[in-house]
Design a protein around this motif. Structure first.
Motif, PDB file in Angstrom:
ATOM      1  N   UNK A 149       0.796  -1.325  -0.017  1.00 32.67           N
ATOM      2  CA  UNK A 149       0.020   0.075   0.095  1.00 32.67           C
ATOM      3  C   UNK A 149       0.643   1.379  -0.233  1.00 32.67           C
ATOM      4  N   UNK A 150       2.286   1.171   0.236  1.00 32.81           N
ATOM      5  CA  UNK A 150       2.928   2.542   0.184  1.00 32.81           C
ATOM      6  C   UNK A 150       4.225   1.989  -0.513  1.00 32.81           C
ATOM      7  N   UNK A 151       4.002   1.877  -2.022  1.00 33.44           N
ATOM      8  CA  UNK A 151       5.059   1.281  -2.783  1.00 33.44           C
ATOM      9  C   UNK A 151       6.280   2.291  -2.870  1.00 33.44           C
ATOM     10  N   UNK A 152       5.999   3.677  -2.797  1.00 31.10           N
ATOM     11  CA  UNK A 152       7.418   4.635  -2.824  1.00 31.10           C
ATOM     12  C   UNK A 152       8.365   4.688  -1.356  1.00 31.10           C
ATOM     13  N   UNK A 153       7.994   3.820  -0.270  1.00 35.46           N
ATOM     14  CA  UNK A 153       8.930   3.698   0.756  1.00 35.46           C
ATOM     15  C   UNK A 153       9.987   2.732   0.597  1.00 35.46           C
ATOM     16  N   UNK A 154       9.830   1.769  -0.418  1.00 34.70           N
ATOM     17  CA  UNK A 154      10.915   0.932  -0.805  1.00 34.70           C
ATOM     18  C   UNK A 154      10.943  -0.206   0.254  1.00 34.70           C
ATOM     19  N   UNK A 155      10.018  -0.264   1.305  1.00 29.13           N
ATOM     20  CA  UNK A 155       9.796  -1.197   2.175  1.00 29.13           C
ATOM     21  C   UNK A 155       9.009  -2.089   1.946  1.00 29.13           C
ATOM     22  N   UNK A 156       9.496  -3.584   1.835  1.00 31.14           N
ATOM     23  CA  UNK A 156       8.087  -4.589   1.542  1.00 31.14           C
ATOM     24  C   UNK A 156       6.871  -4.689   2.321  1.00 31.14           C
ATOM     25  N   UNK A 157       5.895  -4.972   1.894  1.00 28.72           N
ATOM     26  CA  UNK A 157       4.929  -5.263   2.703  1.00 28.72           C
ATOM     27  C   UNK A 157       4.754  -6.311   3.831  1.00 28.72           C
ATOM     28  N   UNK A 158       4.274  -6.316   4.777  1.00 28.23           N
ATOM     29  CA  UNK A 158       4.439  -7.232   6.013  1.00 28.23           C
ATOM     30  C   UNK A 158       4.002  -8.433   5.583  1.00 28.23           C
ATOM     31  N   UNK A 159       4.734  -9.644   6.006  1.00 32.79           N
ATOM     32  CA  UNK A 159       4.568 -10.944   5.657  1.00 32.79           C
ATOM     33  C   UNK A 159       3.856 -11.568   6.701  1.00 32.79           C
ATOM     34  N   UNK A 160       2.900 -12.659   6.271  1.00 34.57           N
ATOM     35  CA  UNK A 160       2.172 -13.366   7.361  1.00 34.57           C
ATOM     36  C   UNK A 160       2.986 -13.712   8.461  1.00 34.57           C
TER      37      UNK A 160
END
Length: 205
Positions: free
Chosen positions: A54-65
């Motif tokens: 949901x925040x692609x420009x922050x360079x941080x991958x989304x939370x994994x399960x």
């Protein structure tokens, strides 16, 4: 804990003595680049079962399960190369994957645009050397956060991008040893127009 706060908490002392010219932007907190900068339409192409970012420009991958437990990282394993007078630390890909799983780094892809489009580390922004600072998401990241750059097979573009960021005042910058091919060989999470969405990706560590 919010992954952005978590990332800041994991930041470690970097190459402070190598900081170069002052930044053009205030990097005390994260900002947002103009629309369309650094994250092409191909960003989440064929991400398969990977969660949305949901925040692609922050360079941080989304939370994994599942987030792997904390472990010690042997920084002595990090080889150092000198790029145009700047020392750049090369990180083994297994350590980079551990940081990825924990949301403990921001990722910058320094390859050509068409190469990024075909496949890239999921979560990474497109940030080649010589890009317009006003339209580069990395410009808007806090300069103390951990940043991992990567290039192609020789890894040169990733190393040069890391050196440029260090010169621009970022003090916690690394490059993937072996570049994107090392990440791909590890079957770690990727997205892009050439990615088979049914292929498995190692998201559990």
């Amino acid at each position: 804990m919010d992954r952005r706060d978590y990332l800041a908490a994991l930041s470690v002392a970097g190459l402070s003595g190598l900081a170069g010219c002052g930044a053009l932007f205030d990097r005390d907190g994260i900002g947002d680049p103009p629309d369309g900068c650094g994250v092409p339409d191909t960003f989440a192409a064929n991400r398969g079962s990977l969660p949305p970012d949901d925040t692609p420009t922050d360079g941080i991958p989304p939370a994994m399960s599942e987030t792997p437990p904390s472990r010690d990282v042997d920084y002595e394993r990090f080889r150092v190369v000198t790029v145009e007078g700047v020392d750049v630390r090369l990180v083994p890909v297994d350590v980079v994957h551990y940081w990825w799983l924990r949301g403990a780094a921001r990722f910058a892809d320094a390859r050509e645009r068409d190469t990024y489009d075909r496949a890239h580390v999921y979560g990474a922004v497109w940030s080649p050397a010589g890009s317009d600072p006003a339209c580069d998401p990395v410009t808007y990241w806090p300069d103390s956060d951990r940043i991992v750059c990567y290039g192609g097979s020789a890894g040169r573009s990733g190393r040069h991008r890391a050196a440029a960021l260090i010169n621009d005042g970022f003090d916690n910058v690394y490059a993937i040893r072996g570049g994107f091919p090392a990440w791909h060989r590890g079957d770690y999470p990727v997205a892009g127009v050439a990615v088979d969405p049914s292929a498995s990706s190692n998201t559990t560590g």
